[in-house]
Write a protein that holds these residues in place. Structure first.
Motif, PDB file in Angstrom:
ATOM      1  N   ILE A   1     -30.299  12.947 -10.849  1.00 20.90           N
ATOM      2  CA  ILE A   1     -28.919  13.423 -10.948  1.00 20.90           C
ATOM      3  C   ILE A   1     -28.914  14.957 -10.885  1.00 20.90           C
ATOM      4  O   ILE A   1     -29.265  15.639 -11.843  1.00 20.90           O
ATOM      5  CB  ILE A   1     -28.246  12.925 -12.245  1.00 20.90           C
TER       6      ILE A   1
ATOM      7  N   LYS B   1     -26.360  17.071 -10.313  1.00 23.21           N
ATOM      8  CA  LYS B   1     -25.103  17.781 -10.605  1.00 23.21           C
ATOM      9  C   LYS B   1     -25.376  19.070 -11.375  1.00 23.21           C
ATOM     10  O   LYS B   1     -26.193  19.082 -12.294  1.00 23.21           O
ATOM     11  CB  LYS B   1     -24.158  16.888 -11.413  1.00 23.21           C
TER      12      LYS B   1
ATOM     13  N   ASN C   1     -21.976  14.035  -9.403  1.00 23.62           N
ATOM     14  CA  ASN C   1     -20.866  13.656 -10.253  1.00 23.62           C
ATOM     15  C   ASN C   1     -19.518  13.780  -9.562  1.00 23.62           C
ATOM     16  O   ASN C   1     -18.575  13.106  -9.940  1.00 23.62           O
ATOM     17  CB  ASN C   1     -20.875  14.572 -11.474  1.00 23.62           C
TER      18      ASN C   1
ATOM     19  N   VAL D   1     -22.013   9.139  -8.959  1.00 26.03           N
ATOM     20  CA  VAL D   1     -22.078   8.470 -10.263  1.00 26.03           C
ATOM     21  C   VAL D   1     -20.926   8.873 -11.182  1.00 26.03           C
ATOM     22  O   VAL D   1     -20.775   8.326 -12.260  1.00 26.03           O
ATOM     23  CB  VAL D   1     -23.437   8.728 -10.976  1.00 26.03           C
TER      24      VAL D   1
ATOM     25  N   MET E   1     -22.497  -1.030 -13.582  1.00 28.27           N
ATOM     26  CA  MET E   1     -22.954   0.247 -14.133  1.00 28.27           C
ATOM     27  C   MET E   1     -22.316   0.456 -15.499  1.00 28.27           C
ATOM     28  O   MET E   1     -21.176   0.036 -15.720  1.00 28.27           O
ATOM     29  CB  MET E   1     -22.535   1.373 -13.179  1.00 28.27           C
TER      30      MET E   1
ATOM     31  N   ILE F   1     -22.202   3.401 -19.093  1.00 25.12           N
ATOM     32  CA  ILE F   1     -22.618   4.576 -19.860  1.00 25.12           C
ATOM     33  C   ILE F   1     -22.336   4.229 -21.325  1.00 25.12           C
ATOM     34  O   ILE F   1     -21.180   4.233 -21.744  1.00 25.12           O
ATOM     35  CB  ILE F   1     -21.812   5.837 -19.453  1.00 25.12           C
TER      36      ILE F   1
ATOM     37  N   MET G   1     -30.208   6.854 -18.757  1.00 24.06           N
ATOM     38  CA  MET G   1     -30.192   8.268 -18.406  1.00 24.06           C
ATOM     39  C   MET G   1     -31.417   8.925 -19.040  1.00 24.06           C
ATOM     40  O   MET G   1     -32.322   8.226 -19.487  1.00 24.06           O
ATOM     41  CB  MET G   1     -28.873   8.908 -18.859  1.00 24.06           C
ATOM     42  N   SER G   2     -31.434  10.256 -19.094  1.00 26.77           N
ATOM     43  CA  SER G   2     -32.635  10.941 -19.594  1.00 26.77           C
ATOM     44  C   SER G   2     -33.090  10.425 -20.958  1.00 26.77           C
ATOM     45  O   SER G   2     -34.280  10.279 -21.207  1.00 26.77           O
ATOM     46  CB  SER G   2     -32.392  12.448 -19.693  1.00 26.77           C
TER      47      SER G   2
ATOM     48  N   ARG H   1     -30.463   6.638 -13.868  1.00 23.91           N
ATOM     49  CA  ARG H   1     -29.834   7.888 -13.448  1.00 23.91           C
ATOM     50  C   ARG H   1     -30.322   9.005 -14.360  1.00 23.91           C
ATOM     51  O   ARG H   1     -29.827   9.162 -15.469  1.00 23.91           O
ATOM     52  CB  ARG H   1     -28.307   7.759 -13.526  1.00 23.91           C
ATOM     53  N   VAL H   2     -31.304   9.757 -13.891  1.00 25.57           N
ATOM     54  CA  VAL H   2     -31.962  10.739 -14.760  1.00 25.57           C
ATOM     55  C   VAL H   2     -31.736  12.148 -14.222  1.00 25.57           C
ATOM     56  O   VAL H   2     -32.111  12.452 -13.077  1.00 25.57           O
ATOM     57  CB  VAL H   2     -33.476  10.435 -14.863  1.00 25.57           C
ATOM     58  N   GLY H   3     -31.114  12.991 -15.048  1.00 19.55           N
ATOM     59  CA  GLY H   3     -30.819  14.353 -14.626  1.00 19.55           C
ATOM     60  C   GLY H   3     -31.685  15.377 -15.323  1.00 19.55           C
ATOM     61  O   GLY H   3     -32.704  15.840 -14.806  1.00 19.55           O
ATOM     62  N   SER H   4     -31.287  15.745 -16.546  1.00 21.26           N
ATOM     63  CA  SER H   4     -31.933  16.865 -17.235  1.00 21.26           C
ATOM     64  C   SER H   4     -33.432  16.665 -17.465  1.00 21.26           C
ATOM     65  O   SER H   4     -34.184  17.636 -17.468  1.00 21.26           O
ATOM     66  CB  SER H   4     -31.217  17.148 -18.558  1.00 21.26           C
TER      67      SER H   4
ATOM     68  N   ARG I   1     -28.834  21.342 -17.876  1.00 18.95           N
ATOM     69  CA  ARG I   1     -27.793  21.894 -17.013  1.00 18.95           C
ATOM     70  C   ARG I   1     -27.178  23.121 -17.678  1.00 18.95           C
ATOM     71  O   ARG I   1     -26.831  23.068 -18.856  1.00 18.95           O
ATOM     72  CB  ARG I   1     -26.689  20.847 -16.767  1.00 18.95           C
TER      73      ARG I   1
END
Ligand SMILES: *Cc1c(COP(=O)(O)O)cnc(C)c1O
Length: 216
Positions: free
Chosen positions: A29, A31, A52, A76, A157, A159, A189-190, A205-208, A214
């Motif tokens: 992710i 974003k 996002n 997402v 999906m 959250i 997620m993370s 869905r892994v971002g940070s 971020r």
């Protein structure tokens, strides 16, 4: 942290769950992340990313797609009707189909444009008033409506609420997907992707944890 570390943790979580790593797609992710961080992950060979908003994806991805082969970008985040046409045009998948009205809009646009991204229907498993998604009780009817519209529904999906045990929500989403014959589960997620894999996630869905925090 970083891509290699997350891949290792996905493999370990799969081993513990008796699953194959190839059956879990890692969506990075990107974003809000600076382009040089995204480029670094592309240079490591990763090709599947999530954004996002339509606007941010439009600004960032045409360039990267031109420079790297095989890039896939998934939406997402929440989708507004007035951005739906662009979303259908530019994304390979949309994970945030969260209400019948947007499903009907996507169906009409997909007819006009001639193709449709893969779709995941968002379920508000925690029944939180401020959160997008259909309620668990409404999920079967929503899946049926999307199928009647001929939409390519790949999965569900969620959250989970921040203050609750995510596994319970992942298990609920897995149950709703199974009884609707849907194989895709976009969850984790993370902070909780290993628990999500234990409950059957096919898309985490892994971002940070890949890119770093971020900075808004
Ligand atoms: C931002 C975001 C993520 C990634 O969150 P991290 O905690 O940074 O891994 C995953 N899914 C959705 C829908 C998001 O908006």
């Amino acid at each position: 942290m970083g891509l290699t570390d997350i891949r290792t943790r996905i493999e370990d979580a799969c081993t513990r769950a008796g699953r194959k790593p190839a059956d879990v797609a890692l969506i990075a992710i990107s974003k809000v992340q600076p382009n040089e961080r995204v480029k670094a992950v592309l240079d490591e060979g990763h090709r599947l990313f999530g954004e996002n908003t339509v606007q941010e994806a439009e600004g960032k991805w045409p360039d990267f797609r031109a420079r790297y082969d095989g890039v896939e970008v998934h939406l997402v985040g929440p989708l507004q009707s007035n951005k739906a046409r662009r979303a259908v045009e530019i994304f390979d998948a949309i994970h945030s189909v969260d209400r019948p009205k947007i499903a009907r809009t996507i169906a009409r646009l997909a007819q006009e444009i001639g193709h449709c991204p893969d779709l995941f229907l968002q379920v508000n498993t925690g029944e939180e008033p401020q959160k997008a998604g259909v309620l668990p009780d409404e999920t079967d009817a929503f899946v049926a409506e999307c199928r009647a519209l001929d939409l390519p529904v790949r999965g569900l999906m969620c959250i989970p609420p921040v203050e609750e045990t995510p596994s319970l929500h992942f298990a609920l989403l897995a149950k709703l997907a199974a009884r609707n014959d849907l194989s895709g589960l976009s969850m984790g997620m993370s902070g909780d992707f290993e628990e999500a894999i234990a409950q059957g996630a096919t898309h985490v869905r892994v971002g940070s944890a890949i890119f770093g925090e971020r900075v808004y």
